[in-house]
Design an enzyme around this catalytic site. Structure first.
Site, short mmCIF file in Angstrom:
data_model
loop_
_atom_site.label_atom_id
_atom_site.label_comp_id
_atom_site.label_asym_id
_atom_site.label_seq_id
_atom_site.Cartn_x
_atom_site.Cartn_y
_atom_site.Cartn_z
N GLY A 58 3.25 -6.70 -3.35
CA GLY A 58 4.00 -5.98 -4.37
C GLY A 58 4.85 -4.91 -3.73
N GLN B 151 9.55 2.74 -3.09
CA GLN B 151 9.06 2.54 -1.71
C GLN B 151 10.17 2.24 -0.72
OE1 GLN B 151 5.82 -0.30 -3.12
NE2 GLN B 151 4.93 0.55 -1.27
N CYS C 75 -1.60 -0.56 0.55
CA CYS C 75 -0.22 -0.30 0.13
C CYS C 75 0.68 -0.31 1.36
CB CYS C 75 -0.17 1.07 -0.54
SG CYS C 75 1.48 1.56 -1.07
N LEU C 76 1.85 -0.93 1.25
CA LEU C 76 2.77 -0.97 2.39
C LEU C 76 3.21 0.45 2.80
CD1 LEU C 76 5.06 -4.00 1.42
CD2 LEU C 76 3.25 -3.95 3.15
N HIS D 12 -0.86 -1.25 -9.70
CA HIS D 12 -0.56 -0.47 -8.49
C HIS D 12 0.94 -0.17 -8.41
CE1 HIS D 12 -1.09 0.17 -3.96
NE2 HIS D 12 0.22 0.10 -4.11
N GLU D 13 1.77 -1.19 -8.67
CA GLU D 13 3.22 -0.99 -8.56
C GLU D 13 3.75 -0.09 -9.68
OE1 GLU D 13 4.50 -1.69 -5.81
OE2 GLU D 13 2.79 -2.90 -5.20
N HIS E 87 3.33 3.42 -8.82
CA HIS E 87 4.36 3.91 -7.89
C HIS E 87 5.55 4.52 -8.65
CE1 HIS E 87 3.33 2.98 -3.76
NE2 HIS E 87 2.99 1.74 -4.06
#
Ligand code: NI
Length: 161
Positions: free
Chosen positions: A46, A51, A89-90, A131-132, A135
Protein backbone atom coordinates in the site's frame (compact mmCIF):
# COMPACT_ATOMS: atom_id res chain seq x y z
CA UNK A 1 6.40 6.65 -15.36
CA UNK A 2 8.81 7.31 -12.58
CA UNK A 3 9.82 5.89 -9.25
CA UNK A 4 9.23 8.49 -6.55
CA UNK A 5 11.22 9.02 -3.38
CA UNK A 6 9.46 7.53 -0.36
CA UNK A 7 9.53 9.85 2.64
CA UNK A 8 10.70 8.23 5.82
CA UNK A 9 9.84 8.56 9.50
CA UNK A 10 10.82 11.99 10.78
CA UNK A 11 9.99 13.89 7.59
CA UNK A 12 7.31 16.47 8.46
CA UNK A 13 5.14 15.78 5.38
CA UNK A 14 4.19 12.39 6.86
CA UNK A 15 2.46 14.25 9.71
CA UNK A 16 0.42 16.55 7.49
CA UNK A 17 -3.31 16.20 6.98
CA UNK A 18 -3.82 15.52 3.28
CA UNK A 19 -6.35 17.62 1.37
CA UNK A 20 -9.24 16.22 -0.68
CA UNK A 21 -8.73 15.92 -4.43
CA UNK A 22 -11.12 18.37 -6.06
CA UNK A 23 -10.57 17.40 -9.66
CA UNK A 24 -8.96 14.38 -11.25
CA UNK A 25 -6.51 16.07 -13.60
CA UNK A 26 -3.91 14.42 -15.88
CA UNK A 27 -1.34 15.33 -13.19
CA UNK A 28 -3.29 13.33 -10.60
CA UNK A 29 -3.51 10.35 -12.97
CA UNK A 30 0.24 10.55 -13.60
CA UNK A 31 0.88 10.72 -9.87
CA UNK A 32 -1.22 7.56 -9.39
CA UNK A 33 0.79 5.73 -12.10
CA UNK A 34 4.07 6.79 -10.51
CA UNK A 35 2.80 5.80 -7.06
CA UNK A 36 1.88 2.33 -8.38
CA UNK A 37 5.32 1.86 -9.90
CA UNK A 38 6.95 3.11 -6.70
CA UNK A 39 4.87 0.82 -4.50
CA UNK A 40 5.46 -2.34 -6.52
CA UNK A 41 9.18 -1.59 -6.94
CA UNK A 42 9.49 -1.25 -3.16
CA UNK A 43 7.47 -4.49 -2.69
CA UNK A 44 4.88 -2.59 -0.69
CA UNK A 45 1.23 -3.57 -0.33
CA UNK A 46 0.00 0.00 0.00
CA UNK A 47 1.03 3.60 -0.49
CA UNK A 48 -0.49 6.98 0.35
CA UNK A 49 0.32 10.15 -1.62
CA UNK A 50 1.73 11.79 1.52
CA UNK A 51 4.45 9.12 1.53
CA UNK A 52 5.79 10.52 -1.74
CA UNK A 53 5.45 14.07 -0.43
CA UNK A 54 2.09 14.95 -1.99
CA UNK A 55 -0.50 16.04 0.60
CA UNK A 56 -3.57 14.78 -1.27
CA UNK A 57 -6.12 12.16 -0.25
CA UNK A 58 -5.06 9.35 -2.59
CA UNK A 59 -4.20 5.79 -1.57
CA UNK A 60 -3.17 2.64 -3.42
CA UNK A 61 -3.47 -0.88 -2.06
CA UNK A 62 -2.54 -4.13 -3.71
CA UNK A 63 -5.87 -5.94 -3.86
CA UNK A 64 -4.26 -9.34 -4.59
CA UNK A 65 -6.53 -11.12 -7.11
CA UNK A 66 -8.57 -7.92 -7.57
CA UNK A 67 -5.49 -6.07 -8.83
CA UNK A 68 -4.51 -2.59 -7.77
CA UNK A 69 -7.07 -0.66 -5.71
CA UNK A 70 -6.89 3.11 -6.24
CA UNK A 71 -9.02 5.24 -3.91
CA UNK A 72 -9.38 9.00 -4.04
CA UNK A 73 -10.82 10.82 -1.00
CA UNK A 74 -11.54 7.52 0.79
CA UNK A 75 -13.73 7.44 3.90
CA UNK A 76 -14.43 4.40 6.08
CA UNK A 77 -18.20 4.22 6.46
CA UNK A 78 -18.46 0.90 8.29
CA UNK A 79 -16.08 -1.27 10.25
CA UNK A 80 -16.56 -4.60 11.99
CA UNK A 81 -14.58 -6.87 14.27
CA UNK A 82 -11.11 -6.50 15.68
CA UNK A 83 -7.96 -8.36 14.75
CA UNK A 84 -4.33 -8.02 15.76
CA UNK A 85 -1.62 -8.75 13.20
CA UNK A 86 1.86 -7.66 12.20
CA UNK A 87 2.20 -4.45 10.25
CA UNK A 88 5.00 -2.50 8.63
CA UNK A 89 5.28 0.61 6.48
CA UNK A 90 7.52 1.71 3.59
CA UNK A 91 8.05 4.99 5.49
CA UNK A 92 9.20 3.18 8.65
CA UNK A 93 11.68 0.73 7.12
CA UNK A 94 12.42 -2.64 8.76
CA UNK A 95 10.16 -1.95 11.73
CA UNK A 96 7.23 -4.29 12.33
CA UNK A 97 4.69 -4.47 15.11
CA UNK A 98 1.39 -6.03 16.07
CA UNK A 99 -1.43 -3.57 15.46
CA UNK A 100 -5.14 -3.87 16.23
CA UNK A 101 -7.41 -3.12 13.26
CA UNK A 102 -10.99 -3.75 12.24
CA UNK A 103 -11.30 -7.09 10.45
CA UNK A 104 -13.73 -5.80 7.83
CA UNK A 105 -14.27 -2.31 6.43
CA UNK A 106 -16.55 -0.63 3.94
CA UNK A 107 -15.09 2.43 2.25
CA UNK A 108 -16.58 5.01 -0.03
CA UNK A 109 -14.29 6.90 -2.38
CA UNK A 110 -13.86 8.06 -5.95
CA UNK A 111 -12.13 5.89 -8.52
CA UNK A 112 -9.68 7.20 -11.13
CA UNK A 113 -12.58 8.20 -13.40
CA UNK A 114 -14.09 10.32 -10.64
CA UNK A 115 -16.99 7.90 -10.14
CA UNK A 116 -18.20 7.30 -6.58
CA UNK A 117 -17.50 3.71 -5.50
CA UNK A 118 -18.01 1.64 -2.38
CA UNK A 119 -15.86 -1.37 -1.50
CA UNK A 120 -15.94 -3.87 1.34
CA UNK A 121 -12.76 -5.76 2.22
CA UNK A 122 -11.62 -8.15 4.92
CA UNK A 123 -8.41 -9.39 6.50
CA UNK A 124 -5.11 -8.24 5.01
CA UNK A 125 -6.59 -5.92 2.41
CA UNK A 126 -8.86 -4.33 5.04
CA UNK A 127 -5.76 -3.85 7.22
CA UNK A 128 -3.79 -2.24 4.40
CA UNK A 129 -6.70 0.08 3.58
CA UNK A 130 -6.99 1.25 7.21
CA UNK A 131 -3.22 1.76 7.40
CA UNK A 132 -3.21 3.88 4.22
CA UNK A 133 -6.25 5.92 5.25
CA UNK A 134 -4.46 6.66 8.55
CA UNK A 135 -1.57 8.11 6.51
CA UNK A 136 -3.96 10.69 5.03
CA UNK A 137 -4.41 12.15 8.51
CA UNK A 138 -0.71 12.03 9.37
CA UNK A 139 -1.08 8.87 11.46
CA UNK A 140 1.56 6.12 11.30
CA UNK A 141 1.13 2.54 12.51
CA UNK A 142 3.65 3.16 15.31
CA UNK A 143 1.13 5.66 16.74
CA UNK A 144 -1.27 2.77 17.28
CA UNK A 145 0.94 0.66 19.54
CA UNK A 146 1.79 0.98 23.23
CA UNK A 147 4.08 3.79 24.35
CA UNK A 148 6.81 1.45 25.66
CA UNK A 149 6.94 -0.67 22.55
CA UNK A 150 6.91 2.42 20.34
CA UNK A 151 9.92 3.81 22.18
CA UNK A 152 11.86 0.57 21.70
CA UNK A 153 11.04 0.44 17.98
CA UNK A 154 11.89 4.10 17.39
CA UNK A 155 15.23 3.72 19.18
CA UNK A 156 15.97 0.81 16.86
CA UNK A 157 15.07 3.02 13.89
CA UNK A 158 17.32 5.84 15.14
CA UNK A 159 20.30 3.53 15.62
CA UNK A 160 20.14 2.40 12.02
CA UNK A 161 20.23 5.94 10.64
NI1 NI B 1 2.52 3.06 5.66
Amino acid sequence: MAILEIKEYGEPVLREKALPVKEITPEILNLIKDMAETMYTASGVGLAALQVGVPKRIILVDGEEDGLIVLINPVIIKSEGEVVAEEGCLSVPDIYSQVMRSSKVTIKALNENGDPIEITKEDLIARALQHEIDHLDGILFVDRIGRMERQILLNKLKKKK
